[in-house]
Enzyme design. Structure first.
Site, mmCIF file in Angstrom:
data_model
loop_
_atom_site.group_PDB
_atom_site.id
_atom_site.type_symbol
_atom_site.label_atom_id
_atom_site.label_comp_id
_atom_site.label_asym_id
_atom_site.label_seq_id
_atom_site.Cartn_x
_atom_site.Cartn_y
_atom_site.Cartn_z
ATOM 1 N N SER A 70 -37.517 -1.696 24.002
ATOM 2 C CA SER A 70 -37.301 -0.530 24.857
ATOM 3 C C SER A 70 -35.861 -0.542 25.355
ATOM 4 O O SER A 70 -35.003 -1.211 24.766
ATOM 5 C CB SER A 70 -38.300 -0.540 26.013
ATOM 6 O OG SER A 70 -38.299 0.697 26.679
ATOM 7 N N ASN A 71 -35.568 0.168 26.410
ATOM 8 C CA ASN A 71 -34.238 0.135 27.016
ATOM 9 C C ASN A 71 -34.401 0.322 28.523
ATOM 10 O O ASN A 71 -35.517 0.561 29.000
ATOM 11 C CB ASN A 71 -33.334 1.200 26.398
ATOM 12 C CG ASN A 71 -33.900 2.569 26.614
ATOM 13 O OD1 ASN A 71 -34.038 3.027 27.749
ATOM 14 N ND2 ASN A 71 -34.274 3.253 25.539
#
Ligand code: C5P
Length: 220
Positions: free
Chosen positions: A28-29
């Site tokens: 993810s980020n």
């Protein structure tokens, strides 16, 4: 007469996406979704009908805004394509994870010493796909939504953002730097298809959202 947002349908993508490697781990980020909520709240206050397609975030959604929760980029894409035609404006503020696992392991991947390799495949460019549909349908009389994207760049900020604006067939792109990720504030430059450039100072996301919508009035 001043521009009216009343009744306009605004679709916003927001937050990160999660791409699972196995049942417990994901890529993810660090997007917080705050910019998406700020845009939703500003558009709602102006009288627009707002839908947000959001990845998983812990921040609280604004009042009177419809939220469709998604997890992965493919789910976000499906929701956007389903809703895009009904929108007057689409703002793509989501930080879509660029890759997903080629195959998601059905069991938890066992920990062992040494390197492991996981094959990744690129995720579809969601707003790019909408831009492509818009380009193809350009000849038809049907009104297609205006498109605003974001470009987070670490170098050559403006020239990279401009390239993205043209490649994705957007009406405006909001260029900014990673300093705005998860932050309360953002320093952005608004670049419009018609050549206009507005460098905004460091602003709370709420005020930046208002400036973006104000600028959008020129092409809505
Ligand atoms: O990741 P990139 O710099 O290309 O993102 C630019 C714009 O494209 C952003 O508005 C982002 O929300 C959108 N995007 C998307 N789908 C992706 C990657 C980015 O809609 N897979």
């Amino acid at each position: 007469m001043s521009f009216s947002w009343r009744g306009l349908r605004v679709l916003i993508t927001s937050g990160p996406t999660r791409e699972f490697l196995d049942p417990v781990r994901f890529l993810s980020n660090s997007s917080s979704g705050k910019m998406g909520w700020a845009l939703a709240s500003a558009a709602r206050r102006l009288g627009a009908k707002v839908t947000v397609i959001s990845g998983p975030v812990s921040t609280i959604s604004p009042k009177d805004v419809e939220v469709k929760w998604v997890t992965t980029a493919l789910e976000m894409r499906r929701q956007v394509l389903k809703t895009a035609e009904k929108a007057d404006l689409i703002i793509s503020a989501a930080a879509v994870t660029d890759w997903r696992a080629k195959t998601v392991a059905t069991e938890k991947i066992k920990k062992k010493n040494g390197e492991i390799e996981i094959a990744l495949v690129p995720n579809p460019d969601i707003i790019g796909e909408v831009g492509e549909i818009k380009k193809k349908d350009g000849a038809k009389a049907r009104k297609f939504p205006a498109l605003i994207g974001f470009a987070l760049e670490t170098r050559d900020v403006e020239s990279s953002a401009l390239k993205k604006m043209w490649a994705k067939n957007l009406d405006m792109i909001v260029a900014n730097s990673p300093a705005s990720l998860s932050s309360e504030n953002i320093r952005a430059t608004l670049l419009l298809k018609n050549g206009v450039k507005r460098k905004l100072p460091l602003l709370p996301k709420r005020l930046c959202a208002q400036a973006i919508l104000k600028e959008a009035e020129s092409f809505l």
